[in-house]
Design a protein around this motif. Structure first.
Motif, PDB file in Angstrom:
ATOM      1  N   GLY A   1       0.805  -1.207   0.000  1.00 56.83           N
ATOM      2  CA  GLY A   1       0.000   0.000   0.000  1.00 56.83           C
ATOM      3  C   GLY A   1       0.840   1.259   0.000  1.00 56.83           C
ATOM      4  N   LYS A   2       0.188   2.382  -0.272  1.00 58.57           N
ATOM      5  CA  LYS A   2       0.889   3.657  -0.369  1.00 58.57           C
ATOM      6  C   LYS A   2       1.628   3.995   0.922  1.00 58.57           C
ATOM      7  CE  LYS A   2      -1.519   6.865  -2.235  1.00 58.57           C
ATOM      8  NZ  LYS A   2      -2.519   7.965  -2.422  1.00 58.57           N
ATOM      9  N   ASP A   3       0.942   3.883   2.065  1.00 55.29           N
ATOM     10  CA  ASP A   3       1.570   4.213   3.336  1.00 55.29           C
ATOM     11  C   ASP A   3       2.707   3.253   3.660  1.00 55.29           C
ATOM     12  OD1 ASP A   3      -0.128   6.343   3.681  1.00 55.29           O
ATOM     13  OD2 ASP A   3      -1.496   5.290   5.028  1.00 55.29           O
ATOM     14  N   GLY A   4       2.502   1.968   3.377  1.00 58.37           N
ATOM     15  CA  GLY A   4       3.546   0.987   3.631  1.00 58.37           C
ATOM     16  C   GLY A   4       4.770   1.214   2.776  1.00 58.37           C
ATOM     17  N   PHE A   5       4.556   1.666   1.542  1.00 56.49           N
ATOM     18  CA  PHE A   5       5.679   1.872   0.630  1.00 56.49           C
ATOM     19  C   PHE A   5       6.590   2.996   1.106  1.00 56.49           C
ATOM     20  CE2 PHE A   5       7.631   3.947  -3.072  1.00 56.49           C
ATOM     21  CZ  PHE A   5       8.361   2.877  -3.578  1.00 56.49           C
ATOM     22  N   VAL A   6       6.016   4.081   1.591  1.00 59.75           N
ATOM     23  CA  VAL A   6       6.836   5.233   1.990  1.00 59.75           C
ATOM     24  C   VAL A   6       7.394   5.081   3.401  1.00 59.75           C
ATOM     25  CG1 VAL A   6       5.591   6.780   0.456  1.00 59.75           C
ATOM     26  CG2 VAL A   6       4.840   6.532   2.839  1.00 59.75           C
ATOM     27  N   SER A   7       7.095   3.980   4.068  1.00 59.99           N
ATOM     28  CA  SER A   7       7.585   3.793   5.438  1.00 59.99           C
ATOM     29  C   SER A   7       8.318   2.456   5.573  1.00 59.99           C
ATOM     30  CB  SER A   7       6.430   3.899   6.436  1.00 59.99           C
ATOM     31  OG  SER A   7       5.406   2.955   6.137  1.00 59.99           O
ATOM     32  N   VAL A   8       7.584   1.401   5.851  1.00 63.69           N
ATOM     33  CA  VAL A   8       8.205   0.100   6.116  1.00 63.69           C
ATOM     34  C   VAL A   8       9.029  -0.372   4.924  1.00 63.69           C
ATOM     35  CG1 VAL A   8       7.792  -2.267   6.840  1.00 63.69           C
ATOM     36  CG2 VAL A   8       6.221  -0.474   7.566  1.00 63.69           C
ATOM     37  N   TYR A   9       8.507  -0.201   3.722  1.00 60.65           N
ATOM     38  CA  TYR A   9       9.196  -0.747   2.551  1.00 60.65           C
ATOM     39  C   TYR A   9      10.527  -0.042   2.304  1.00 60.65           C
ATOM     40  CZ  TYR A   9       9.572  -3.302  -1.823  1.00 60.65           C
ATOM     41  OH  TYR A   9       9.980  -4.161  -2.819  1.00 60.65           O
ATOM     42  N   GLN A  10      10.609   1.223   2.639  1.00 56.86           N
ATOM     43  CA  GLN A  10      11.880   1.936   2.483  1.00 56.86           C
ATOM     44  C   GLN A  10      12.947   1.331   3.393  1.00 56.86           C
ATOM     45  OE1 GLN A  10      12.233   4.216  -0.054  1.00 56.86           O
ATOM     46  NE2 GLN A  10      10.157   3.415  -0.412  1.00 56.86           N
ATOM     47  N   TRP A  11      12.534   0.938   4.582  1.00 56.44           N
ATOM     48  CA  TRP A  11      13.475   0.277   5.491  1.00 56.44           C
ATOM     49  C   TRP A  11      13.807  -1.137   5.003  1.00 56.44           C
ATOM     50  CZ3 TRP A  11      12.530  -4.099   8.587  1.00 56.44           C
ATOM     51  CH2 TRP A  11      13.577  -4.442   9.434  1.00 56.44           C
ATOM     52  N   LEU A  12      12.824  -1.853   4.476  1.00 57.76           N
ATOM     53  CA  LEU A  12      13.070  -3.191   3.950  1.00 57.76           C
ATOM     54  C   LEU A  12      14.064  -3.160   2.792  1.00 57.76           C
ATOM     55  CD1 LEU A  12       9.425  -4.627   3.994  1.00 57.76           C
ATOM     56  CD2 LEU A  12      11.359  -5.487   5.340  1.00 57.76           C
ATOM     57  N   LYS A  13      13.995  -2.140   1.980  1.00 60.17           N
ATOM     58  CA  LYS A  13      14.950  -1.987   0.875  1.00 60.17           C
ATOM     59  C   LYS A  13      16.368  -1.882   1.415  1.00 60.17           C
ATOM     60  CE  LYS A  13      13.948   1.329  -1.922  1.00 60.17           C
ATOM     61  NZ  LYS A  13      13.398   2.641  -2.363  1.00 60.17           N
ATOM     62  N   LEU A  14      16.543  -1.066   2.435  1.00 56.00           N
ATOM     63  CA  LEU A  14      17.870  -0.845   3.000  1.00 56.00           C
ATOM     64  C   LEU A  14      18.374  -2.058   3.775  1.00 56.00           C
ATOM     65  CD1 LEU A  14      20.143   1.264   3.568  1.00 56.00           C
ATOM     66  CD2 LEU A  14      18.902   1.840   5.663  1.00 56.00           C
ATOM     67  N   ALA A  15      17.490  -2.646   4.569  1.00 57.20           N
ATOM     68  CA  ALA A  15      17.915  -3.718   5.468  1.00 57.20           C
ATOM     69  C   ALA A  15      18.001  -5.079   4.791  1.00 57.20           C
ATOM     70  CB  ALA A  15      16.956  -3.791   6.666  1.00 57.20           C
TER      71      ALA A  15
END
Length: 339
Positions: free
Chosen positions: A140-154
């Motif tokens: 989802g939009k909110d998940g993409f700009v928050s949790v997913y950004q961290w998942l990309k890095l981690a």
């Protein structure tokens, strides 16, 4: 004095006492409104419990629960001073407020773990967390700009794999090479019901995403003006959560269904069971400090991760986003069942 005169005097004094008590009204309850962030659900259960079983009244409060929904932004009502308390999803919202110099403060965290999950199809090559970055990801939009950004890095998740999640699980059910975001307390239940299979569930909190969740937020002005009111609301809500998780929550669920007639008993029972299984409400620091607890070190840890993921500037005064003043006092610990 004759016995008759004594009795008459005693009756007269008793009558005066009765009249005095009738003339003195009971202390008025403080009226407050608590605005949630979604339609009524088990994830709000402790607040409904405190209302249903009279806990808020015991703490001198007359609480109105204003449910949210897809077309509501109740947090704006808090910022505008239209409600006294609001439900925050996680610490990112509190950091956002600090970044925008909005005087909203998180005063308690009813969930020790954020219930955000990723789900995959079993036996499709995505049975371990390390497999997930390869999959098509319905986010989802909110998940993409928050949790997913961290998942990309981690963990190396990729933007090109993302497809929009619109709270419709049909695309995920149809694609065995996909993953989907959700809440541990809700989406897996619907996948089992609609897709007729049990998905793999990965609670992101168990992989390093250490935000607190389901926070009580209020304004700095109310904290300064009436800290006793804030303390009573926090304490009563904590007691409500103990009773909802560990006690008889039938009356609370009836209030939830009154506000949200579409929710079913099976969904409510599933959500409560998963909150227990994953330790979402009561684990970690809450085991010694009580439900609602937060610690400075953990807030700092999460803030640092969000800075690394590009969500916030490192110089943000993030400590303005929360306070430990009203929590960690062991309220309600005696309500937890003994092992």
């Amino acid at each position: 004095m004759p016995l008759f005169a004594l009795l008459r005097t005693a009756c007269f004094l008793a009558s005066l006492a009765t009249l005095a008590s009738l003339a003195t009204p009971a202390a008025a309850l403080d009226k407050v409104t608590f605005a949630t962030n979604w339609l009524a659900e088990a994830e709000h259960g402790g607040f409904y419990q405190a209302k249903a079983d009279g806990t808020y009244e015991k703490y001198g409060l007359d609480v109105t629960i204003l449910q949210g929904g897809p077309n509501a932004n109740n947090r704006l009502l808090l910022a505008a001073g239209k409600v006294e308390f609001a439900l925050g999803a996680n610490l990112i919202q509190a950091f956002d407020a600090a970044a925008g110099e909005i005087p909203i403060v998180a005063v308690a965290a009813l969930f020790q773990k954020d219930p955000f999950i990723l789900m995959s199809h079993p036996n499709a090559g995505f049975d371990q967390f390390k497999d997930l970055p390869r999959a098509t990801a319905f986010i989802g939009k909110d998940g993409f700009v928050s949790v997913y950004q961290w998942l990309k890095l981690a963990y190396g998740f990729r933007d090109e794999n993302v497809k929009p999640y619109t709270f419709n699980s049909a695309p995920f059910i149809a694609d065995k090479n996909s993953i989907q975001q959700g809440y541990a307390t809700s989406e897996p239940f619907e996948i089992e019901r609609q897709g007729k299979f049990k998905p793999n569930v990965f609670l992101i909190a168990d992989y390093g995403y250490d935000s607190y969740s389901t926070t009580i937020e209020t304004t700095r002005g109310l904290i300064d003006k009436n800290p006793d009111l804030v303390q009573r609301f926090v304490d009563a809500s904590i007691v409500g959560w103990y009773n909802y998780i560990y006690g008889d929550n039938h009356a609370a669920n009836e209030l939830i269904k009154r506000d949200n007639p579409d929710i079913r008993d099976e969904q409510l029972a599933y959500s409560v069971a998963k909150m227990k299984d994953y330790g979402i409400v009561d684990s970690g620091d809450s085991l010694t400090l009580g439900i609602g607890a937060m610690r400075d070190a953990r807030v700092k840890s999460f803030f640092t991760k969000m800075v690394d993921a590009g969500l916030f500037k490192p110089y943000l005064e993030y400590k303005r986003a929360y306070t430990l003043r009203f929590i960690g006092h062991g309220v309600g610990l005696e309500l937890r069942p003994r092992q």
